[in-house]
Design an enzyme around this catalytic site. Structure first.
Site, PDB file in Angstrom:
ATOM      1  CD  GLU A 194     -31.201 -36.092 -40.638  1.00 40.67           C
ATOM      2  OE1 GLU A 194     -32.039 -36.834 -41.045  1.00 40.67           O
ATOM      3  OE2 GLU A 194     -30.138 -36.194 -40.749  1.00 40.67           O
ATOM      4  CB  CYS A 221     -38.644 -39.158 -39.109  1.00 40.94           C
ATOM      5  SG  CYS A 221     -36.953 -40.217 -38.198  1.00 40.94           S
TER       6      CYS A 221
HETATM    7  P1  NAP Z   1     -41.021 -29.049 -34.357  1.00 39.16           P
HETATM    8  O1  NAP Z   1     -42.355 -28.506 -33.848  1.00 39.16           O
HETATM    9  O2  NAP Z   1     -40.426 -28.474 -35.710  1.00 39.16           O
HETATM   10  O3  NAP Z   1     -40.102 -29.184 -33.278  1.00 39.16           O
HETATM   11  C1  NAP Z   1     -39.129 -29.775 -33.282  1.00 39.16           C
HETATM   12  C2  NAP Z   1     -38.015 -29.199 -32.226  1.00 39.16           C
HETATM   13  O4  NAP Z   1     -37.890 -27.784 -32.503  1.00 39.16           O
HETATM   14  C3  NAP Z   1     -38.617 -29.167 -30.703  1.00 39.16           C
HETATM   15  O5  NAP Z   1     -37.608 -29.288 -29.791  1.00 39.16           O
HETATM   16  C4  NAP Z   1     -39.090 -27.849 -30.736  1.00 39.16           C
HETATM   17  O6  NAP Z   1     -39.228 -27.317 -29.367  1.00 39.16           O
HETATM   18  C5  NAP Z   1     -38.092 -26.954 -31.346  1.00 39.16           C
HETATM   19  N1  NAP Z   1     -38.541 -25.731 -31.981  1.00 39.16           N
HETATM   20  C6  NAP Z   1     -39.703 -25.412 -32.433  1.00 39.16           C
HETATM   21  N2  NAP Z   1     -39.644 -23.950 -32.915  1.00 39.16           N
HETATM   22  C7  NAP Z   1     -38.462 -23.578 -32.430  1.00 39.16           C
HETATM   23  C8  NAP Z   1     -38.004 -22.314 -32.416  1.00 39.16           C
HETATM   24  N3  NAP Z   1     -38.542 -21.277 -32.978  1.00 39.16           N
HETATM   25  N4  NAP Z   1     -36.545 -22.230 -31.857  1.00 39.16           N
HETATM   26  C9  NAP Z   1     -36.046 -23.264 -31.428  1.00 39.16           C
HETATM   27  N5  NAP Z   1     -36.721 -24.333 -31.109  1.00 39.16           N
HETATM   28  C10 NAP Z   1     -37.697 -24.503 -31.957  1.00 39.16           C
HETATM   29  O7  NAP Z   1     -41.205 -30.715 -34.813  1.00 39.16           O
HETATM   30  P2  NAP Z   1     -41.843 -31.770 -33.894  1.00 39.16           P
HETATM   31  O8  NAP Z   1     -43.501 -31.644 -33.935  1.00 39.16           O
HETATM   32  O9  NAP Z   1     -41.196 -31.981 -32.596  1.00 39.16           O
HETATM   33  O10 NAP Z   1     -41.553 -33.147 -34.909  1.00 39.16           O
HETATM   34  C11 NAP Z   1     -42.362 -33.520 -35.960  1.00 39.16           C
HETATM   35  C12 NAP Z   1     -41.485 -33.406 -37.188  1.00 39.16           C
HETATM   36  O11 NAP Z   1     -40.372 -34.013 -37.050  1.00 39.16           O
HETATM   37  C13 NAP Z   1     -42.308 -34.392 -38.316  1.00 39.16           C
HETATM   38  O12 NAP Z   1     -42.572 -33.560 -39.363  1.00 39.16           O
HETATM   39  C14 NAP Z   1     -41.311 -35.194 -38.772  1.00 39.16           C
HETATM   40  O13 NAP Z   1     -41.074 -35.706 -40.002  1.00 39.16           O
HETATM   41  C15 NAP Z   1     -40.088 -34.784 -38.156  1.00 39.16           C
HETATM   42  N6  NAP Z   1     -39.115 -35.755 -37.791  1.00 39.16           N
HETATM   43  C16 NAP Z   1     -37.794 -35.944 -38.741  1.00 39.16           C
HETATM   44  C17 NAP Z   1     -36.968 -36.960 -38.067  1.00 39.16           C
HETATM   45  C18 NAP Z   1     -35.727 -37.058 -38.864  1.00 39.16           C
HETATM   46  O14 NAP Z   1     -34.817 -37.701 -38.399  1.00 39.16           O
HETATM   47  N7  NAP Z   1     -35.899 -36.580 -40.111  1.00 39.16           N
HETATM   48  C19 NAP Z   1     -37.081 -37.492 -36.925  1.00 39.16           C
HETATM   49  C20 NAP Z   1     -38.146 -37.280 -36.272  1.00 39.16           C
HETATM   50  C21 NAP Z   1     -39.207 -36.318 -36.599  1.00 39.16           C
HETATM   51  P3  NAP Z   1     -40.500 -27.258 -28.481  1.00 39.16           P
HETATM   52  O15 NAP Z   1     -40.962 -28.489 -28.488  1.00 39.16           O
HETATM   53  O16 NAP Z   1     -40.062 -26.672 -27.155  1.00 39.16           O
HETATM   54  O17 NAP Z   1     -41.341 -26.226 -29.408  1.00 39.16           O
END
Ligand code: NAP
Length: 515
Positions: free
Chosen positions: A256, A295
């Site tokens: 997602e 999102c």
């Molecule tokens: P993110 O930086 O991609 O992080 C998301 C999750 O992934 C966090 O738990 C992060 O952990 C983990 N993560 C990051 N790098 C990783 C790796 N190399 N290995 C394992 N886990 C890893 O995204 P975000 O900043 O939290 O969220 C914002 C984005 O999410 C926006 O672009 C939004 O559109 C999207 N979003 C989508 C939805 C949907 O339902 N489609 C819902 C909400 C948000 P850490 O925090 O420990 O780095």
């Protein structure tokens, strides 16, 4: 300073080494810290598979539903404490915190009800079956049985409670144990959720684990019967689904990700009528709720040229009413962004949209209540306007994850669909109008590019849910940029956590086997 722990192998464990700091986004002050360094996360996966899997597998859907019901109740009992944690570490207003927390308990309760309906069985049978040859005895039935591995859930920072609960509800009901990892920056609320579930003693052994901090090399140990459900940015999603073991062992992945959700106003709407008001109310809410960090928030607004000035005026007036500041104050309706990184990304995103042919139509003057810009991560509700939508390329490809949306004109219904499609796949599109012929072109056109389409019309103007609200009975996910995934959707959500198998055999024998 609160020290977060991880709940692994049925025990709370504290990581060593360098800790990540969680802050209060209203003033930038540290509130908690966490680390997973030195924790054996691979052993946690094994424990979930070896202890949680059999415990859940021995239960019927109705019994698993009972577990979800107890989880929902246990969390609801500490709703106020959870709201406090959300305000402190998420910068949410009380209303935004409730959206997350009640969403969590509501989704658990919904899947508890589904478990009750599915009843005293441990597997699902699809349909009546099919005759395979001329012989009426040679028959096939399709069944769904739980996968024997572990479901790893990696969540985004914006919904620490709902993100944990909505994924866990479906996996646990399907019969799969869960290891859940909230985003580190806002993990305090997910930690409080887990603390409460452990304290209330509502979980079967090994059914739910929580990783507060980095996953280390855990994901590299996922195997063929495990699944990975990820919510977050498209770039992290791409990285995780490309992991060698994930590709090599065909680990099932659901992503997602980003989404440039659109709201479209139809020509049959008149300025000031009930559909117009609904459109303005919904759009303003989508821009400001959770400071636009949803999102499903509306990012692009498409309006016929004859209505665009009225819409702009109405939205600017509506957004001007939104008091921004310390989210713990009753009068404040929008808090800060969740992290400093978010603030920098949103400011850079607005600059990018302005450079690409948009102009700002709301004031940028900060009017903060009970908070200051120094230390806090505040951005005012921002409405941009782009009169040449096809030239404003960045508007269709860059998701600014904050209180920001762009207003644009469109001509025909077909053109509106083409403009929405420039976003390359989204979670939700909303269309406002009451003329069925016009809506048919729009709705069926948009359906190909969106996981969900909401139709706001006269008769439901005062009772519809907002486009940004994800409901457990409807699918959540979207094609393309949105990750190509699908969650929830009632019983549909169970498919991800179960193996569908065709059973071929003697019809009466199959009927006896399946009961
Ligand atoms: P993110 O930086 O991609 O992080 C998301 C999750 O992934 C966090 O738990 C992060 O952990 C983990 N993560 C990051 N790098 C990783 C790796 N190399 N290995 C394992 N886990 C890893 O995204 P975000 O900043 O939290 O969220 C914002 C984005 O999410 C926006 O672009 C939004 O559109 C999207 N979003 C989508 C939805 C949907 O339902 N489609 C819902 C909400 C948000 P850490 O925090 O420990 O780095």
């Amino acid at each position: 300073m609160i020290e977060l722990r991880s709940f692994l192998q049925g025990q709370w464990k504290t990581g060593a080494g360098r800790k990540a700091t969680l802050v209060n986004p209203t003033n930038g002050e540290p509130v908690a810290e966490t680390s997973t360094e030195g924790l054996d996360l691979v052993a946690a996966l094994r424990h979930a598979r070896d202890v949680g899997g059999p415990a859940l597998g021995a239960m019927t859907f109705a019994e698993r539903g009972e577990v979800l019901k107890r989880m929902s109740k246990a969390l609801h009992e500490v709703r106020d404490q959870l709201i406090e944690a959300s305000i402190l570490n998420g910068g949410t207003t009380r209303s935004d915190a409730k959206f997350d927390i009640d969403g969590a308990t509501g989704t658990l309760a919904y899947y508890a009800g589904l478990g009750k309906r599915l009843g005293d069985v441990r597997y699902l049978v699809e349909g009546e079956g099919e005759q395979l040859t001329r012989s009426p005895r040679w028959w096939a039935r399709h069944v769904r049985v739980p996968l024997r591995g572990v479901a790893v859930h990696v969540n985004a920072f914006n919904f620490p409670a709902w993100g944990l609960a909505e994924k866990a509800a479906v996996a646990l009901l399907a019969g799969m144990p869960v290891v859940s990892k909230p985003a580190t920056s806002t993990a305090l609320l997910a930690y409080r959720v887990m603390e409460r579930l452990v304290e209330a003693d509502v979980l079967p052994p090994g059914a739910l684990s929580l990783v507060c901090g980095s996953t280390g090399d855990m994901l590299e140990h996922l195997g063929r019967e495990d699944v990975l459900a990820f919510t977050g940015s498209g770039s992290t999603g791409t990285l995780l689904r490309g992991l060698r073991n994930v590709v090599g062992r065909s680990v099932r992945v659901n992503v997602e990700a980003d989404s440039l959700n659109a709201a479209v106003l139809c020509e049959d709407v008149e300025p000031g009528d009930e559909v117009f008001q609904m459109f303005v109310r919904d759009t303003a809410r989508e821009i400001t709720q959770k400071a636009g960090q949803k999102c499903t928030a509306t990012r692009r607004i498409f309006v016929p040229p004859a209505l665009i000035d009225s819409v702009q005026q109405a939205l600017v007036e509506e957004l001007a009413q939104v008091k921004v500041g310390d989210p713990s104050l009753d009068e404040v309706r929008m808090g800060p962004l969740a992290t400093r990184q978010q603030l920098e990304d949103v400011q850079a995103g607005i600059r990018r949209l302005l450079d690409a042919g948009s102009r700002r139509v709301t004031e940028d003057e900060p009017r903060l209540h009970g908070a200051s810009r120094d230390g806090g991560f505040f951005v005012m509700p921002t409405l941009l306007r782009a009169d040449s939508p096809r030239d404003a390329v960045a508007v269709h490809e860059h998701e600014v994850f904050g209180p920001v949306a762009t207003l644009m004109p469109y001509g025909t219904a077909e053109e509106a669909v083409d403009l929405v499609a420039l976003g390359e796949g989204g979670l939700v599109s909303s269309v406002y109008g009451s003329d069925a012929d016009r809506l048919r072109t729009m709705v069926l056109g948009l359906a190909a590019h969106s996981g969900r389409v909401l139709i706001g019309s006269k008769k439901v103007a005062d009772q519809a849910t907002a486009p940004g609200m994800v409901l457990p009975s409807c699918v959540h996910g979207g094609p393309g940029r949105a990750g190509g995934g699908e969650e929830l959707g009632g019983e549909r959500g169970l498919a991800f956590y179960t193996q569908r198998t065709a059973l071929q055999g003697d019809r009466p024998l199959l009927d006896k086997i399946l009961g």
